[in-house]
Design a protein around this motif. Structure first.
Motif, PDB file in Angstrom:
ATOM      1  N   PRO A 289      24.935  49.565  77.497  1.00 10.82           N
ATOM      2  CA  PRO A 289      24.800  51.024  77.484  1.00 10.82           C
ATOM      3  C   PRO A 289      24.897  51.572  76.064  1.00 10.82           C
ATOM      4  O   PRO A 289      25.636  51.030  75.234  1.00 10.82           O
ATOM      5  CB  PRO A 289      25.984  51.494  78.339  1.00 10.82           C
ATOM      6  CG  PRO A 289      26.325  50.317  79.207  1.00 10.82           C
ATOM      7  CD  PRO A 289      26.019  49.104  78.381  1.00 10.82           C
ATOM      8  N   GLU A 290      24.156  52.623  75.790  1.00 10.50           N
ATOM      9  CA  GLU A 290      24.097  53.161  74.433  1.00 10.50           C
ATOM     10  C   GLU A 290      25.447  53.641  73.922  1.00 10.50           C
ATOM     11  O   GLU A 290      25.710  53.602  72.715  1.00 10.50           O
ATOM     12  CB  GLU A 290      23.082  54.309  74.377  1.00 10.50           C
ATOM     13  CG  GLU A 290      21.631  53.855  74.541  1.00 10.50           C
ATOM     14  CD  GLU A 290      20.649  54.988  74.347  1.00 10.50           C
ATOM     15  OE1 GLU A 290      21.100  56.118  74.034  1.00 10.50           O
ATOM     16  OE2 GLU A 290      19.432  54.769  74.505  1.00 10.50           O
ATOM     17  N   HIS A 291      26.324  54.098  74.826  1.00  9.44           N
ATOM     18  CA  HIS A 291      27.604  54.656  74.379  1.00  9.44           C
ATOM     19  C   HIS A 291      28.639  53.573  74.096  1.00  9.44           C
ATOM     20  O   HIS A 291      29.737  53.878  73.625  1.00  9.44           O
ATOM     21  CB  HIS A 291      28.155  55.630  75.420  1.00  9.44           C
ATOM     22  CG  HIS A 291      28.611  54.976  76.700  1.00  9.44           C
ATOM     23  ND1 HIS A 291      27.723  54.546  77.664  1.00  9.44           N
ATOM     24  CD2 HIS A 291      29.854  54.665  77.158  1.00  9.44           C
ATOM     25  CE1 HIS A 291      28.391  54.018  78.690  1.00  9.44           C
ATOM     26  NE2 HIS A 291      29.680  54.065  78.394  1.00  9.44           N
ATOM     27  N   ILE A 292      28.302  52.316  74.360  1.00  8.01           N
ATOM     28  CA  ILE A 292      29.230  51.218  74.101  1.00  8.01           C
ATOM     29  C   ILE A 292      28.692  50.392  72.948  1.00  8.01           C
ATOM     30  O   ILE A 292      27.578  49.864  73.001  1.00  8.01           O
ATOM     31  CB  ILE A 292      29.426  50.339  75.346  1.00  8.01           C
ATOM     32  CG1 ILE A 292      30.050  51.171  76.476  1.00  8.01           C
ATOM     33  CG2 ILE A 292      30.304  49.129  75.028  1.00  8.01           C
ATOM     34  CD1 ILE A 292      30.205  50.425  77.777  1.00  8.01           C
ATOM     35  N   THR A 293      29.487  50.277  71.899  1.00  6.73           N
ATOM     36  CA  THR A 293      29.060  49.548  70.704  1.00  6.73           C
ATOM     37  C   THR A 293      30.180  48.627  70.232  1.00  6.73           C
ATOM     38  O   THR A 293      31.330  48.748  70.651  1.00  6.73           O
ATOM     39  CB  THR A 293      28.711  50.513  69.555  1.00  6.73           C
ATOM     40  OG1 THR A 293      29.877  51.272  69.208  1.00  6.73           O
ATOM     41  CG2 THR A 293      27.584  51.464  69.967  1.00  6.73           C
TER      42      THR A 293
ATOM     43  N   PRO B 203      36.979  52.948  81.105  1.00  2.30           N
ATOM     44  CA  PRO B 203      36.701  53.931  80.041  1.00  2.30           C
ATOM     45  C   PRO B 203      37.630  53.841  78.844  1.00  2.30           C
ATOM     46  O   PRO B 203      37.251  54.209  77.731  1.00  2.30           O
ATOM     47  CB  PRO B 203      36.849  55.291  80.749  1.00  2.30           C
ATOM     48  CG  PRO B 203      37.596  55.001  82.019  1.00  2.30           C
ATOM     49  CD  PRO B 203      37.231  53.608  82.399  1.00  2.30           C
TER      50      PRO B 203
ATOM     51  N   LYS C 278      35.031  48.425  77.370  1.00  2.00           N
ATOM     52  CA  LYS C 278      34.608  49.708  77.935  1.00  2.00           C
ATOM     53  C   LYS C 278      33.491  49.555  78.977  1.00  2.00           C
ATOM     54  O   LYS C 278      33.196  50.505  79.707  1.00  2.00           O
ATOM     55  CB  LYS C 278      34.154  50.664  76.825  1.00  2.00           C
ATOM     56  CG  LYS C 278      35.307  51.283  76.049  1.00  2.00           C
ATOM     57  CD  LYS C 278      34.839  52.383  75.099  1.00  2.00           C
ATOM     58  CE  LYS C 278      36.023  53.029  74.398  1.00  2.00           C
ATOM     59  NZ  LYS C 278      35.602  54.140  73.491  1.00  2.00           N
TER      60      LYS C 278
ATOM     61  N   SER D  47      30.428  48.740  62.709  1.00  2.00           N
ATOM     62  CA  SER D  47      29.666  49.903  62.280  1.00  2.00           C
ATOM     63  C   SER D  47      29.323  49.803  60.788  1.00  2.00           C
ATOM     64  O   SER D  47      30.186  49.554  59.947  1.00  2.00           O
ATOM     65  CB  SER D  47      30.489  51.177  62.528  1.00  2.00           C
ATOM     66  OG  SER D  47      29.821  52.315  62.046  1.00  2.00           O
TER      67      SER D  47
ATOM     68  N   SER E 120      35.049  47.147  71.929  1.00  2.00           N
ATOM     69  CA  SER E 120      34.437  48.486  71.986  1.00  2.00           C
ATOM     70  C   SER E 120      35.388  49.549  71.462  1.00  2.00           C
ATOM     71  O   SER E 120      35.055  50.740  71.473  1.00  2.00           O
ATOM     72  CB  SER E 120      34.011  48.804  73.427  1.00  2.00           C
ATOM     73  OG  SER E 120      35.052  48.529  74.351  1.00  2.00           O
TER      74      SER E 120
END
Length: 365
Positions: A181-185, A92, A88, A190, A116
């Protein structure tokens, strides 16, 4: 949204050129970066260039094919998608776009622990076989949980990456100020107490307990005993380690220096391939990655004993430039180049490729 691939994109290097021209500089430093001074990164490429093909003429090429079998799977070609993290960052849709391209071209994809998109979603969208690349977690129960998820989702092999208990020293990333970036993990991790390699500050101490839970040969033995899937060990450069991996239960070897991204000044992977193939002695498939940019490179790797090759960074270049269609186009280019090289060298099948096609059959050793 349809992405137009630039019309002058006819090789893997063209995708890299367009990626370099359009990508965010920090993302470019992460994707195309290397350890330290990039000596190994460059060696991966130049080692292939030192090998010369010695073609044969006027051979019967009827019924020619690049299909081959690997762990009981018939593949369209010996080209696999290597595990690469965080798709990502460049598109997107992330790994969903990549796995769609793999399906279009019937290419086996190795999904990363650090993808991601979660491994289950990748599997649900797969149109071709999948393997799962595994980073061991500090808690072996978490490692085993990842394996169980891969088994249940239909992945057909586990690829244990063993050459990166920590990240390499990546000055290019440091200079560019890359931060995830914070939105990519890492979607698969998790709730797990993973190693936060990306967040570790440059220059911070390493010998402060971070390696206390690093995997060992005993970890590999436990892993192989806990799954019925074939386990391949990725990141092997020393022939003795190939032998130890098989003794621990591994069923395949991936000769790799992590694309020159971990420890600089180690040999090019293709240079070590013949020694490792010799040590394995036909007891397991040996794959290789690092520096492959042409179909002739694939042929050279097979000639030196590789069962298949894995393609890493170029896939991300194509994903960024052309999305799923770009990745499918890139794979088609490489397979077409391989088939052309086979035809011009007078070989009909992958199993017909051997060292007699190389002028420097020593693999640049």
């Amino acid at each position: 949204m349809t992405v137009a691939i630039p019309p002058d994109t006819v090789s893997l290097s063209d995708y890299e050129r367009h990626f370099d021209a359009t990508a965010d500089p920090a993302v470019r430093a992460y994707v195309s970066g290397y350890a330290a001074d990039g000596i190994t990164d460059r060696a991966n490429r130049t080692a292939f260039d030192r090998l010369s093909l010695l073609p044969r003429i006027l051979r019967d090429l009827s019924g020619a094919t690049s299909r081959m079998d690997l762990f009981g799977e018939t593949l369209e070609s010996p080209i696999l998608l290597a595990p690469t993290a965080f798709h990502k960052l460049v598109h997107p849709d992330g790994e969903l776009a990549t796995v769609a391209a793999a399906g279009m071209t019937k290419t086996l994809m190795v999904a990363s622990t650090q993808s991601s998109v979660c491994l289950e979603d990748i599997a649900r969208n797969a149109g071709s076989p999948l393997w799962f690349q595994l980073y061991c977690q500090p808690d072996f129960d978490d490692t085993l949980a990842l394996v169980r998820r891969a088994e249940q989702a239909g992945y057909r092999a586990i690829v244990l990456t063993a050459d990166a208990p920590i990240n390499g020293i990546r000055n290019l990333e440091q200079r560019a100020g890359f931060r995830m970036p914070e939105h990519i993990t890492a979607a698969n991790l998790s709730g797990m107490r993973g190693h936060d390699f990306v967040a570790r500050k440059p220059g911070s101490p390493i010998f402060q307990g971070i390696l206390d839970t690093a995997p060992t040969w005993r970890t590999l033995e436990r892993l192989c005993a806990q799954t019925s899937l074939p386990v391949l060990v990725k990141g092997v450069l020393h022939p003795d380690d190939a032998r130890l991996a098989l003794e621990a239960g591994a069923r395949g070897i991936v000769v790799s220096n992590h694309g020159g991204r971990v420890l600089d000044t180690v040999p090019a992977a293709i240079s070590m391939l013949p020694r490792i193939v010799e040590r394995v002695g036909g007891n397991a498939p040996v794959l290789v990655d690092g520096g492959i940019r042409r179909g002739t490179d694939v042929l050279k790797a097979i000639a030196l004993g590789a069962s298949a090759v894995l393609l890493g960074r170029p896939v991300l270049h194509a994903l960024a430039v052309g999305g799923s269609v770009g990745v499918a186009h890139l794979l088609t280019i490489l397979q077409t180049e391989l088939e052309a090289a086979m035809a011009l060298c007078g070989v009909r099948r992958i199993c017909d490729i051997d060292r007699s096609l190389l002028l420097d059959a020593g693999g640049g050793e």
